[in-house]
Design a protein around this motif. Sequence first.
Motif, PDB file in Angstrom:
ATOM      1  N   ALA A  86       0.852  -1.192   0.000  1.00 54.61           N
ATOM      2  CA  ALA A  86       0.000   0.000   0.000  1.00 54.61           C
ATOM      3  C   ALA A  86       0.883   1.236   0.000  1.00 54.61           C
ATOM      4  CB  ALA A  86      -0.900   0.001   1.237  1.00 54.61           C
ATOM      5  N   VAL A  87       0.506   2.223  -0.776  1.00 47.04           N
ATOM      6  CA  VAL A  87       1.331   3.429  -0.880  1.00 47.04           C
ATOM      7  C   VAL A  87       0.440   4.660  -1.009  1.00 47.04           C
ATOM      8  CG1 VAL A  87       1.557   3.112  -3.395  1.00 47.04           C
ATOM      9  CG2 VAL A  87       3.226   4.521  -2.171  1.00 47.04           C
ATOM     10  N   THR A  88       0.880   5.769  -0.426  1.00 50.00           N
ATOM     11  CA  THR A  88       0.149   7.024  -0.594  1.00 50.00           C
ATOM     12  C   THR A  88       0.269   7.476  -2.043  1.00 50.00           C
ATOM     13  OG1 THR A  88       0.577   7.670   1.683  1.00 50.00           O
ATOM     14  CG2 THR A  88      -0.016   9.427   0.149  1.00 50.00           C
ATOM     15  N   ALA A  89      -0.880   7.648  -2.713  1.00 47.48           N
ATOM     16  CA  ALA A  89      -0.887   8.097  -4.118  1.00 47.48           C
ATOM     17  C   ALA A  89      -1.377   9.541  -4.217  1.00 47.48           C
ATOM     18  CB  ALA A  89      -1.757   7.172  -4.952  1.00 47.48           C
ATOM     19  N   GLY A  90      -1.601  10.195  -3.094  1.00 48.70           N
ATOM     20  CA  GLY A  90      -2.047  11.586  -3.035  1.00 48.70           C
ATOM     21  C   GLY A  90      -2.977  11.746  -1.840  1.00 48.70           C
ATOM     22  N   PRO A  91      -3.444  12.929  -1.470  1.00 46.77           N
ATOM     23  CA  PRO A  91      -2.928  14.185  -1.970  1.00 46.77           C
ATOM     24  C   PRO A  91      -1.622  14.537  -1.267  1.00 46.77           C
ATOM     25  CG  PRO A  91      -4.640  14.587  -0.343  1.00 46.77           C
ATOM     26  CD  PRO A  91      -4.528  13.102  -0.502  1.00 46.77           C
ATOM     27  N   GLY A  92      -0.828  15.423  -1.866  1.00 43.16           N
ATOM     28  CA  GLY A  92       0.437  15.810  -1.249  1.00 43.16           C
ATOM     29  C   GLY A  92       1.351  16.470  -2.258  1.00 43.16           C
ATOM     30  N   LEU A  93       2.616  16.608  -1.857  1.00 45.34           N
ATOM     31  CA  LEU A  93       3.602  17.216  -2.756  1.00 45.34           C
ATOM     32  C   LEU A  93       3.921  16.196  -3.843  1.00 45.34           C
ATOM     33  CD1 LEU A  93       5.902  18.747   0.011  1.00 45.34           C
ATOM     34  CD2 LEU A  93       4.160  19.916  -1.366  1.00 45.34           C
ATOM     35  N   ILE A  94       3.688  16.586  -5.094  1.00 49.17           N
ATOM     36  CA  ILE A  94       3.658  15.612  -6.181  1.00 49.17           C
ATOM     37  C   ILE A  94       5.006  14.881  -6.351  1.00 49.17           C
ATOM     38  CG2 ILE A  94       4.222  17.184  -8.093  1.00 49.17           C
ATOM     39  CD1 ILE A  94       1.387  14.634  -8.184  1.00 49.17           C
ATOM     40  N   GLY A  95       6.127  15.588  -6.163  1.00 47.52           N
ATOM     41  CA  GLY A  95       7.435  14.958  -6.313  1.00 47.52           C
ATOM     42  C   GLY A  95       7.625  13.825  -5.314  1.00 47.52           C
ATOM     43  N   GLY A  96       7.252  14.074  -4.077  1.00 47.37           N
ATOM     44  CA  GLY A  96       7.383  13.064  -3.037  1.00 47.37           C
ATOM     45  C   GLY A  96       6.455  11.884  -3.279  1.00 47.37           C
TER      46      GLY A  96
END
Length: 359
Positions: A86-96
Amino acid sequence: MRDKPLTILGIETSCDETAASVVRGRIPGPGEILSNIVFSQTEAHAPYGGVVPEIASRAHLEILDGIIERALGEAKITLPELDGIAVTAGPGLIGGVMVGLTTAKGLALAAGKPLIAVNHLMGHALTARLTHGVEFPFLLLLVSGGHCQLVGVGGTDDFRLYGSTIDDAVGEAFDKTAKILGLPYPGGPAVEEAARSGNPKAYDLPRPLLFRNSRGRDGADFSFSGLKTALRQLAQDQSVSVPDASASFQAAVIDILCDRSRFAMDLFRADFPDANTLVVAGGVAANQAIGAALARLCEAEDFILRVPPPRLCTDNAAMIAWAGVERLAAGAGGDDLAISPRARWPLALGRHTPPGAAP
Ligand code: KG4
Ligand code: ZN
């Protein structure tokens, strides 16, 4: 629903924490955290008083592989033993987000495991099921650096937005207050610490949009920009006491959060007459004074309060792994490896939409 517990690797890189964790569990929880590695980039960003996106993504890229190895090592789990990644796919700083998502895709492909693209906000929202096994439905107060929302959570794909901020997020207000008062970054813990020795009644600061204020608005929306402006004006006076200003600011935030939550409780009761749990999530939920005030509110309103421990309130990968458990256990299966990261991805515009789908 499956009997066998699921073992999931979680990866989080959407802001300034590089994190990996292995969680095992079955719904509704609680789950077992086999490892929870969080590397905070605070020191790298501190000189700038906020997160610098380029510095963040480079740092994620440099250390993520090592953090994942440590998470698997501490959990004594090998890739073939996992049920999914499982991985965070958003929302957030797009590069990270891109760094985490690309790494997770590579691992999922190499190990032949499902990839579960998780909404970071859903991670925060479901943490109280990981820690306390809280049953649906519950009322969620999500208070972080980027978000401030009151949401009725009926299930993993049922989020009802009762109110959100019309300007700053509450964590952002803490961070800006710290900057104005000359306190270190990140602001939340610094303001809370300074407030401990201050007088919360020393300065009369505004409480925008209070429901019981005759000038207030109906609904459970928040506003913090007026409070920030008042604080900036106050701080122009050289003789201002930093502990008193911190305590007065925190008292105003507490009044706003409690008032809006009280209103949202009415909306939640109308939707779910038999439910009475308030869950607080996100980095600001680590604040002890806010927690104590919400506990008093819940006692008065006959609600049960559930707040995850501070290290699971701020950004971490255990919450992302747990969201993966929830998604797989609900029979959702894995996501397509072609999915894209999303800088914006609202939690509660209605039903859960997978990344890459039209918003
Ligand atoms: O959830 P989080 O770790 O990251 C986001 O997804 O935004 O939240 C970080 C925010 C920051 O604004 C930080 O100042 C705030 O949570 N925070 C606090 C406390 N600890 C962290 N705010 C108030 N009191 C605290 N003890
Ligand atoms: Zn967060």
